[in-house]
Design an enzyme around this catalytic site. Structure first.
Site, PDB file in Angstrom:
ATOM      1  N   PRO A 241       6.254 -21.292 -50.768  1.00 27.56           N
ATOM      2  CA  PRO A 241       5.040 -21.373 -49.947  1.00 27.56           C
ATOM      3  C   PRO A 241       4.505 -20.004 -49.532  1.00 27.56           C
ATOM      4  O   PRO A 241       3.324 -19.864 -49.224  1.00 27.56           O
ATOM      5  CB  PRO A 241       5.485 -22.165 -48.710  1.00 27.56           C
ATOM      6  CG  PRO A 241       6.689 -22.920 -49.131  1.00 27.56           C
ATOM      7  CD  PRO A 241       7.355 -22.057 -50.162  1.00 27.56           C
TER       8      PRO A 241
ATOM      9  N   GLU B  24      14.975 -25.875 -48.405  1.00 28.28           N
ATOM     10  CA  GLU B  24      15.818 -24.823 -47.842  1.00 28.28           C
ATOM     11  C   GLU B  24      15.320 -23.391 -48.059  1.00 28.28           C
ATOM     12  O   GLU B  24      15.363 -22.580 -47.171  1.00 28.28           O
ATOM     13  CB  GLU B  24      17.219 -24.957 -48.407  1.00 28.28           C
ATOM     14  CG  GLU B  24      17.242 -25.200 -49.927  1.00 28.28           C
ATOM     15  CD  GLU B  24      17.921 -26.510 -50.311  1.00 28.28           C
ATOM     16  OE1 GLU B  24      17.344 -27.288 -51.091  1.00 28.28           O
ATOM     17  OE2 GLU B  24      19.029 -26.743 -49.829  1.00 28.28           O
TER      18      GLU B  24
ATOM     19  N   ARG C 111      -3.154 -24.609 -71.200  1.00 27.50           N
ATOM     20  CA  ARG C 111      -4.519 -24.774 -71.716  1.00 27.50           C
ATOM     21  C   ARG C 111      -5.031 -23.494 -72.366  1.00 27.50           C
ATOM     22  O   ARG C 111      -5.976 -23.534 -73.158  1.00 27.50           O
ATOM     23  CB  ARG C 111      -5.486 -25.129 -70.594  1.00 27.50           C
ATOM     24  CG  ARG C 111      -5.177 -26.371 -69.844  1.00 27.50           C
ATOM     25  CD  ARG C 111      -6.156 -26.576 -68.723  1.00 27.50           C
ATOM     26  NE  ARG C 111      -7.531 -26.740 -69.183  1.00 27.50           N
ATOM     27  CZ  ARG C 111      -8.461 -25.816 -69.164  1.00 27.50           C
ATOM     28  NH1 ARG C 111      -8.198 -24.616 -68.700  1.00 27.50           N
ATOM     29  NH2 ARG C 111      -9.667 -26.075 -69.605  1.00 27.50           N
TER      30      ARG C 111
HETATM   31  C1  9D3 Z   1      10.185 -23.981 -42.477  1.00 24.13           C
HETATM   32  C2  9D3 Z   1       9.110 -23.352 -43.168  1.00 24.13           C
HETATM   33  N1  9D3 Z   1       8.685 -24.043 -44.398  1.00 24.13           N
HETATM   34  C3  9D3 Z   1       7.653 -23.196 -45.053  1.00 24.13           C
HETATM   35  C4  9D3 Z   1       6.270 -23.750 -44.860  1.00 24.13           C
HETATM   36  C5  9D3 Z   1       9.845 -24.218 -45.282  1.00 24.13           C
HETATM   37  C6  9D3 Z   1       9.577 -24.820 -46.587  1.00 24.13           C
HETATM   38  C7  9D3 Z   1       8.758 -25.934 -46.742  1.00 24.13           C
HETATM   39  C8  9D3 Z   1       8.557 -26.511 -47.976  1.00 24.13           C
HETATM   40  C9  9D3 Z   1      10.179 -24.279 -47.717  1.00 24.13           C
HETATM   41  C10 9D3 Z   1       9.984 -24.885 -48.947  1.00 24.13           C
HETATM   42  C11 9D3 Z   1       9.184 -25.988 -49.067  1.00 24.13           C
HETATM   43  C12 9D3 Z   1       9.011 -26.622 -50.391  1.00 24.13           C
HETATM   44  N2  9D3 Z   1       7.809 -26.127 -51.096  1.00 24.13           N
HETATM   45  C13 9D3 Z   1       7.903 -25.289 -52.083  1.00 24.13           C
HETATM   46  O1  9D3 Z   1       8.983 -24.934 -52.503  1.00 24.13           O
HETATM   47  C14 9D3 Z   1       6.687 -24.793 -52.681  1.00 24.13           C
HETATM   48  C15 9D3 Z   1       5.309 -25.014 -52.350  1.00 24.13           C
HETATM   49  C16 9D3 Z   1       4.668 -25.790 -51.323  1.00 24.13           C
HETATM   50  O2  9D3 Z   1       5.286 -26.469 -50.495  1.00 24.13           O
HETATM   51  N3  9D3 Z   1       3.290 -25.788 -51.283  1.00 24.13           N
HETATM   52  C17 9D3 Z   1       2.539 -25.084 -52.158  1.00 24.13           C
HETATM   53  N4  9D3 Z   1       3.088 -24.345 -53.106  1.00 24.13           N
HETATM   54  C18 9D3 Z   1       4.456 -24.313 -53.184  1.00 24.13           C
HETATM   55  S1  9D3 Z   1       5.309 -23.438 -54.326  1.00 24.13           S
HETATM   56  C19 9D3 Z   1       6.783 -23.940 -53.762  1.00 24.13           C
END
Ligand code: 9D3
Length: 247
Positions: A88, A115, A153
């Site tokens: 994220p 995690e 693509r």
């Molecule tokens: C506690 C803080 N969170 C961050 C916003 C932790 C967290 C949440 C969700 C850590 C990993 C995730 C899982 N998401 C991804 O691994 C992820 C992701 C996403 O949730 N939204 C947009 N792009 C991506 S790329 C990887």
């Protein structure tokens, strides 16, 4: 292009990438998606891939060693592959990245779940970090699939027509191509033959060329503001030269 994916849920990649356009491209050997289970590089009786965070707190953190061993093994097979971390906090993935990454020899996607990764993975093992947008998912697997779709693509032969992936993203900012309808001949003026050919790729290329030609002749100022693909630039050069030799 080979897409390697490192994930705790390799099964997620089975179906979505085997259907439709990407499925056909994979059968033709234009691309290959290989999902690997991170657990295959875990050690110990429980094959642990995560552990509690130093300093305390909720959740678990993916351990660096299994990831390191996995990446070493994958890099051994594809030495020039770029390692992309799905997170994220990453750079927001956009069309420009899809186009650039399609030029790479291979890509390795590293997917985490809620995690997150030990910070030292980022520091030493990763070439770039990507997010697909500001919303919270349960893991990096769907983002990796989204990126694989968008990148594929742009690989030669995956879409039917050469250059059509490029024109999609550069559709705005140019004047329109000329349109025709029946009759095929009106007051001795014939519809361009290519439009009657039924060859969709040829028609798309002709229309793109007409857009560039019209813009060059009527609104050359617009050309400075439009992002042109490499194919567009070549076409434009050719059009410019033939206009110069005519005058
Ligand atoms: C506690 C803080 N969170 C961050 C916003 C932790 C967290 C949440 C969700 C850590 C990993 C995730 C899982 N998401 C991804 O691994 C992820 C992701 C996403 O949730 N939204 C947009 N792009 C991506 S790329 C990887």
């Amino acid at each position: 292009m080979v897409f390697d994916v490192l994930t705790l849920f390799p099964g997620m990649f089975k179906s979505p990438l085997q259907e439709s356009i990407l499925g056909r491209a994979a059968k033709q050997g234009l691309l290959q998606v290989r999902a690997h289970n991170l657990r295959d590089w875990a050690e110990g009786k429980h094959l642990t891939t995560d552990d509690t965070p130093y300093g305390g707190g909720d959740g678990m953190v993916l351990k660096p060693e299994p990831i390191d061993r996995a990446l070493t093994a994958l890099k051994d097979q594809s030495p020039n592959a770029k390692v992309l971390l799905m997170t994220p906090q990453g750079t927001r993935f956009a069309q420009q990245h899809a186009r650039q990454l399609a030029q790479e020899e291979g890509l390795i996607f590293l997917c985490g779940r809620y995690e997150g990764f030990d910070e030292r993975v980022r520091q030493s093992l990763v070439d770039a970090e990507f997010s697909i947008g500001d919303f919270v998912l349960t893991g990096g697997e769907l983002p990796a699939m989204v990126m694989i779709d968008a990148i594929s693509r742009h690989l030669p032969g995956v879409l039917g027509c050469s250059g059509s992936a490029e024109s999609d993203s550069f559709a705005d900012g140019l004047l329109e191509y000329p349109q025709y309808t029946r009759p095929a001949v009106f007051k001795e003026m014939a519809v361009p033959q290519v439009l009657l050919s039924g060859d969709h790729c040829k028609i798309a290329r002709w229309r793109r060329e007409q857009q560039l030609l019209r813009t060059l002749q009527r609104r050359p100022d617009l050309l400075d503001q439009v992002a042109l693909s490499e194919e567009d630039k070549k076409t434009l050069e050719r059009l410019q030269q033939s206009l110069e030799s005519d005058s």
